[in-house]
Design a protein around this motif. Structure first.
Motif, short mmCIF file in Angstrom:
data_model
loop_
_atom_site.label_atom_id
_atom_site.label_comp_id
_atom_site.label_asym_id
_atom_site.label_seq_id
_atom_site.Cartn_x
_atom_site.Cartn_y
_atom_site.Cartn_z
N GLY A 73 0.81 -1.21 0.00
CA GLY A 73 0.00 0.00 0.00
C GLY A 73 0.85 1.26 0.00
N ASP A 74 0.25 2.34 0.44
CA ASP A 74 0.91 3.63 0.29
C ASP A 74 2.14 3.80 1.17
OD1 ASP A 74 -0.70 3.74 2.59
OD2 ASP A 74 -0.88 5.92 2.48
N ARG A 112 -3.41 -2.37 -2.19
CA ARG A 112 -4.48 -1.48 -1.70
C ARG A 112 -3.97 -0.05 -1.65
NH1 ARG A 112 -5.00 -3.66 4.57
NH2 ARG A 112 -2.95 -2.95 5.32
N ASP A 113 -4.79 0.86 -1.15
CA ASP A 113 -4.45 2.29 -1.13
C ASP A 113 -4.15 2.78 -2.54
OD1 ASP A 113 -4.57 2.06 1.68
OD2 ASP A 113 -2.42 1.61 1.79
N THR A 114 -4.92 2.29 -3.50
CA THR A 114 -4.57 2.55 -4.90
C THR A 114 -4.64 4.03 -5.27
OG1 THR A 114 -6.86 2.01 -5.54
CG2 THR A 114 -5.23 0.24 -5.66
N GLN A 115 -5.59 4.77 -4.72
CA GLN A 115 -5.66 6.19 -5.06
C GLN A 115 -4.42 6.93 -4.58
OE1 GLN A 115 -8.12 7.51 -7.08
NE2 GLN A 115 -6.63 9.17 -7.14
N ASP A 116 -3.97 6.61 -3.37
CA ASP A 116 -2.75 7.23 -2.84
C ASP A 116 -1.53 6.84 -3.67
OD1 ASP A 116 -4.06 8.52 -0.76
OD2 ASP A 116 -3.86 6.81 0.58
N LEU A 117 -1.49 5.57 -4.11
CA LEU A 117 -0.35 5.11 -4.93
C LEU A 117 -0.34 5.80 -6.28
CD1 LEU A 117 -0.44 1.30 -4.07
CD2 LEU A 117 1.37 2.92 -3.45
N ILE A 159 -8.40 -4.99 0.06
CA ILE A 159 -8.13 -4.25 1.29
C ILE A 159 -7.69 -5.16 2.43
CG2 ILE A 159 -9.73 -2.41 0.67
CD1 ILE A 159 -11.72 -3.61 2.70
#
Length: 224
Positions: free
Chosen positions: A94-95, A116-121, A135
């Protein structure tokens, strides 16, 4: 068994940069339709693209202990390739780890498991390619090999092999074959550009693709 091998031969940066000029599909076709990883492995954002030498990691399912170890030993420009037995229901990356990679200048993260944390990545700008998005959390328990040959996406990948990823998928090129593959990819690109020009000049697919005799042999019937 030595778990972590720190010494392996990486390709020259110039070779990586020249190979990066070609798409994953072009490279796959140019090297004899070899090297394509499983079509399940896709970027979390279609604009993501990378090219770099593989740091290979084997993780137990739902366990990212050795991924964290691999990030410690990876160098700028490397692609961390994690085989976790295709465990889709696990967010192994994740991020937080993404920022650890970004800070070291690591070129990309590729896993057959989930992230996960795809938007942040995506906002981070680190190319991340995975078999799934999940998740579900993971543990840090099981030792495994780093920079040993690994079976990933139906291909055997050795540390230092070059991985090229884009919107369509990921292809592997053997380090020792890279110069030849670059030349073959350039020839294919040149040929395809010429074909496109001929189509726009009025050429047709049957003639330009050399299908006239083949279709005749197969008995193609066309309504008058």
């Amino acid at each position: 068994m030595i778990h972590v091998k720190t010494k392996f031969e990486r390709p020259d940066a110039d070779v990586v940069n020249r190979l990066a000029a070609f798409s994953s599909a072009t490279i796959h076709e140019a090297q004899g339709r070899r090297g394509a990883l499983s079509s399940r492995i896709k970027p979390i954002d279609r604009s993501m693209s990378f090219c770099g030498p593989a740091v290979t990691v084997a993780c137990a399912p739902q366990d990212n202990l050795m991924l964290q170890v691999a990030i410690h030993y990876a160098q700028a420009g490397d692609v961390v390739l994690v085989g976790a037995q295709e465990m889709a229901e696990a967010g192994t990356f994740g991020d937080v780890l993404g920022n650890a990679m970004k800070a070291k200048g690591i070129a990309a993260m590729v896993t057959d498991s989930g992230v996960r944390d795809t938007q942040d990545l995506i906002e981070l700008g680190l190319p991340v390619f995975s078999g799934s998005v999940s998740i579900k959390g993971t543990v840090k328990e099981t030792l495994g090999p780093i920079n040993h040959p690994i079976v990933f996406g139906d291909e055997i990948i050795y540390p230092g092999d070059i991985l090229r990823g884009d919107a369509d998928g990921v292809v592997v090129v053997r380090r020792e074959e890279a110069e030849e593959v670059i030349a073959l990819s350039q020839a294919r690109d040149d040929h395809e550009r010429e074909l496109i020009k001929l189509y726009h000049d009025g050429g047709n697919t049957i003639e330009l693709c050399g299908l006239t005799e083949k279709l005749k042999e197969k008995g193609l019937l066309v309504e008058d």
